[in-house]
Design an enzyme around this catalytic site. Structure first.
Site, PDB file in Angstrom:
ATOM      1  N   ASP A   2      10.934  11.133  19.433  1.00 41.12           N
ATOM      2  CA  ASP A   2      10.908  11.884  20.689  1.00 41.12           C
ATOM      3  C   ASP A   2      10.306  11.070  21.832  1.00 41.12           C
ATOM      4  O   ASP A   2      10.731  11.204  22.970  1.00 41.12           O
ATOM      5  CB  ASP A   2      10.219  13.240  20.534  1.00 41.12           C
ATOM      6  CG  ASP A   2       9.130  13.312  19.489  1.00 41.12           C
ATOM      7  OD1 ASP A   2       9.192  12.556  18.506  1.00 41.12           O
ATOM      8  OD2 ASP A   2       8.226  14.128  19.645  1.00 41.12           O
ATOM      9  N   ILE A  74      15.698  13.948  16.374  1.00 41.51           N
ATOM     10  CA  ILE A  74      16.917  13.163  16.193  1.00 41.51           C
ATOM     11  C   ILE A  74      17.834  13.360  17.402  1.00 41.51           C
ATOM     12  O   ILE A  74      18.435  12.412  17.895  1.00 41.51           O
ATOM     13  CB  ILE A  74      17.618  13.536  14.870  1.00 41.51           C
ATOM     14  CG1 ILE A  74      16.733  13.168  13.679  1.00 41.51           C
ATOM     15  CG2 ILE A  74      18.973  12.828  14.766  1.00 41.51           C
ATOM     16  CD1 ILE A  74      17.193  13.733  12.342  1.00 41.51           C
ATOM     17  N   GLY A  75      17.904  14.579  17.902  1.00 43.37           N
ATOM     18  CA  GLY A  75      18.691  14.848  19.103  1.00 43.37           C
ATOM     19  C   GLY A  75      18.142  14.123  20.316  1.00 43.37           C
ATOM     20  O   GLY A  75      18.898  13.570  21.124  1.00 43.37           O
ATOM     21  N   TRP A  76      16.822  14.111  20.462  1.00 43.03           N
ATOM     22  CA  TRP A  76      16.210  13.393  21.579  1.00 43.03           C
ATOM     23  C   TRP A  76      16.517  11.898  21.487  1.00 43.03           C
ATOM     24  O   TRP A  76      16.775  11.246  22.497  1.00 43.03           O
ATOM     25  CB  TRP A  76      14.695  13.601  21.599  1.00 43.03           C
ATOM     26  CG  TRP A  76      14.291  14.979  22.015  1.00 43.03           C
ATOM     27  CD1 TRP A  76      14.958  15.830  22.850  1.00 43.03           C
ATOM     28  CD2 TRP A  76      13.118  15.658  21.620  1.00 43.03           C
ATOM     29  NE1 TRP A  76      14.264  16.997  22.990  1.00 43.03           N
ATOM     30  CE2 TRP A  76      13.121  16.925  22.245  1.00 43.03           C
ATOM     31  CE3 TRP A  76      12.052  15.342  20.791  1.00 43.03           C
ATOM     32  CZ2 TRP A  76      12.109  17.846  22.083  1.00 43.03           C
ATOM     33  CZ3 TRP A  76      11.037  16.260  20.626  1.00 43.03           C
ATOM     34  CH2 TRP A  76      11.071  17.503  21.271  1.00 43.03           C
TER      35      TRP A  76
END
Length: 176
Positions: A2, A74-76
């Site tokens: 993040d 993981i998205g960040w």
């Protein structure tokens, strides 16, 4: 993971505005370190954290990684790659590496999307729309790029968008 989202797009934009090519090299280096130390080839996912000294309570004493994968992080990380590509010069040597990172993330997360709800797992035993939002945004933004491709991203993002608010709370299919 993040922290890379919170810093690297701004750092890349600063490098572009200042014209300092060495800063672009450092941005790429940060992604390289994450790929070297947090990527789990078995799952295709990235561990949430890594402690180089392996002294933190949460760190595996051999690898230094955390024991879990966190959907939002993981998205960040994927969004950081997409955002950095907006600033990284087309001819920069690290551009292919960042693009390959984004493809690796997309290939990995598609495997773990809940088949019934379309939601991605946030952490073990919990699905969350917020994790799905963070994971579908980079796949949506990158799906038209030749190196990432629509085949591994389009169905996932469409399914998630249509179904993200009816997530079941059941045991996650992955853990370390």
């Amino acid at each position: 993971l993040d922290e890379l989202f919170m810093a690297s797009p701004f750092y890349a934009q600063h490098a572009k505005l200042s014209g300092n090519a060495a800063d672009f090299d450092d941005v790429v280096k940060q992604f390289r370190l994450i790929n070297e130390h947090l990527y789990d080839a078995k799952s295709g996912l990235y561990f949430h954290g890594w402690d180089e000294k392996r002294t933190q309570d949460w760190a595996d004493k051999t690898t230094g990684t955390s024991s879990n994968f966190w959907g939002c992080a993981i998205g960040w990380y994927a969004m950081a790659a997409v955002d950095v590509l907006d600033f990284l010069p087309q001819d920069h040597a690290g551009r292919a590496e960042i693009t390959a990172t984004l493809k690796r993330v997309c290939d990995g997360i598609v495997r773990w999307q809940d088949k019934d709800s379309g939601i991605w797992w946030q952490v073990r035993e919990y699905t969350a729309a917020i994790a799905s939002a963070w994971l579908s945004q980079p796949t949506r933004r990158s799906s038209g790029t030749p190196t990432v491709g629509r085949a591994n991203t389009t169905n996932a993002t469409q399914f998630t968008t249509a179904n993200q608010w009816r997530a079941p709370h059941s045991a996650a299919p992955y853990s370390h």
